[in-house]
Design a protein around this motif. Structure first.
Motif, PDB file in Angstrom:
ATOM      1  N   ILE A  93       0.868  -1.177   0.000  1.00  0.00           N
ATOM      2  CA  ILE A  93       0.000   0.000   0.000  1.00  0.00           C
ATOM      3  C   ILE A  93       0.902   1.224   0.000  1.00  0.00           C
ATOM      4  N   ILE A  94       0.668   2.079  -0.972  1.00  0.00           N
ATOM      5  CA  ILE A  94       1.498   3.274  -1.124  1.00  0.00           C
ATOM      6  C   ILE A  94       0.690   4.468  -0.638  1.00  0.00           C
ATOM      7  N   PHE A  95       1.143   5.029   0.463  1.00  0.00           N
ATOM      8  CA  PHE A  95       0.483   6.187   1.051  1.00  0.00           C
ATOM      9  C   PHE A  95       0.998   7.488   0.433  1.00  0.00           C
ATOM     10  N   SER A  96       2.301   7.530   0.181  1.00  0.00           N
ATOM     11  CA  SER A  96       2.932   8.721  -0.417  1.00  0.00           C
ATOM     12  C   SER A  96       4.270   8.280  -1.002  1.00  0.00           C
ATOM     13  N   SER A  97       5.002   9.231  -1.581  1.00  0.00           N
ATOM     14  CA  SER A  97       6.322   8.876  -2.145  1.00  0.00           C
ATOM     15  C   SER A  97       7.301   8.474  -1.047  1.00  0.00           C
ATOM     16  N   GLU A  98       7.020   8.864   0.173  1.00  0.00           N
ATOM     17  CA  GLU A  98       7.898   8.519   1.293  1.00  0.00           C
ATOM     18  C   GLU A  98       7.413   7.330   2.108  1.00  0.00           C
ATOM     19  N   LYS A  99       6.173   6.916   1.909  1.00  0.00           N
ATOM     20  CA  LYS A  99       5.625   5.873   2.787  1.00  0.00           C
ATOM     21  C   LYS A  99       4.883   4.813   1.992  1.00  0.00           C
ATOM     22  N   SER A 100       5.374   3.592   2.078  1.00  0.00           N
ATOM     23  CA  SER A 100       4.652   2.436   1.537  1.00  0.00           C
ATOM     24  C   SER A 100       4.821   1.295   2.539  1.00  0.00           C
ATOM     25  N   ILE A 101       3.789   0.469   2.634  1.00  0.00           N
ATOM     26  CA  ILE A 101       3.805  -0.623   3.602  1.00  0.00           C
ATOM     27  C   ILE A 101       3.386  -1.909   2.919  1.00  0.00           C
ATOM     28  N   SER A 102       4.203  -2.945   3.103  1.00  0.00           N
ATOM     29  CA  SER A 102       3.809  -4.296   2.689  1.00  0.00           C
ATOM     30  C   SER A 102       3.184  -4.959   3.905  1.00  0.00           C
ATOM     31  N   GLY A 103       1.897  -5.118   3.859  1.00  0.00           N
ATOM     32  CA  GLY A 103       1.178  -5.698   4.994  1.00  0.00           C
ATOM     33  C   GLY A 103       0.344  -6.879   4.565  1.00  0.00           C
ATOM     34  N   GLY A 104      -0.636  -7.192   5.354  1.00  0.00           N
ATOM     35  CA  GLY A 104      -1.463  -8.367   5.094  1.00  0.00           C
ATOM     36  C   GLY A 104      -2.921  -8.059   4.805  1.00  0.00           C
ATOM     37  N   ASN A 105      -3.217  -6.836   4.344  1.00  0.00           N
ATOM     38  CA  ASN A 105      -4.616  -6.487   4.066  1.00  0.00           C
ATOM     39  C   ASN A 105      -5.250  -7.360   2.985  1.00  0.00           C
ATOM     40  N   PHE A 106      -4.447  -8.053   2.216  1.00  0.00           N
ATOM     41  CA  PHE A 106      -4.966  -8.916   1.148  1.00  0.00           C
ATOM     42  C   PHE A 106      -5.490 -10.244   1.673  1.00  0.00           C
ATOM     43  N   HIS A 107      -5.162 -10.596   2.909  1.00  0.00           N
ATOM     44  CA  HIS A 107      -5.475 -11.934   3.421  1.00  0.00           C
ATOM     45  C   HIS A 107      -6.987 -12.124   3.563  1.00  0.00           C
ATOM     46  N   GLY A 108      -7.473 -13.287   3.197  1.00  0.00           N
ATOM     47  CA  GLY A 108      -8.904 -13.568   3.174  1.00  0.00           C
ATOM     48  C   GLY A 108      -9.496 -14.104   4.462  1.00  0.00           C
TER      49      GLY A 108
END
Length: 153
Positions: free
Chosen positions: A110-125
């Motif tokens: 998830i890319i919040f801005s050019s300075e902040k992106s997070i690889s998380g688990g929001n895709f998990h079902g």
């Protein structure tokens, strides 16, 4: 949302079938008394008890045996609000979670801005998998109590 519509349809028709079964088996309306359902006030059970009172409210068949001497109705009639109600509670839970899911971001990363992106688990079902299993069980229980009423009066 088609799943929600189908489950709602099953729940509504299960109540109608239960009311017809109550008439056919000359059942009592006592199990649908509002005072009874205030003692264990689950939303689904109270709703189903009210719905049953509405569906059989003017039934001449039910009225014809209002004062019968039977001690109690079969389980499949007495427990309609509890079983159908529990299934409605599962439906309401699933509906709430599906609305949340439809309004959520599940990208990764998830890319919040050019300075902040997070690889998380929001895709998990899993957040939907468990409630979907719960709703499947709840739907099966509608069939179980309907069949029990016709096989074991």
């Amino acid at each position: 949302m088609q799943l929600i519509e189908r489950l709602q349809n099953c729940l509504d028709h299960a109540d109608i079938i239960a009311a017809m079964n109550l008439e056919a088996m000359l059942g009592s309306v006592k199990a649908f008394d509002p005072d009874l359902h205030l003692l264990r006030p689950y939303e689904g059970s109270r709703y189903v008890a009210e719905r049953m009172r509405t569906l059989i409210g003017r039934s001449e068949i039910v009225e014809s045996h209002r004062n019968c001497s039977r001690v109690q109705d079969p389980y499949s009639l007495r427990c309609i609000p509890q079983v159908h109600g529990a299934s409605r509670n599962a439906f309401l839970h699933l509906k709430q979670l599906l609305i949340t899911e439809l309004n959520s971001v599940t990208d990764n990363p998830i890319i919040f801005s050019s300075e902040k992106s997070i690889s998380g688990g929001n895709f998990h079902g899993q957040l939907l998998a468990l409630p979907l299993d719960y709703a499947a069980l709840a739907t099966a229980e509608l069939g179980n109590i309907a069949i029990a009423g016709s096989i074991f009066p």
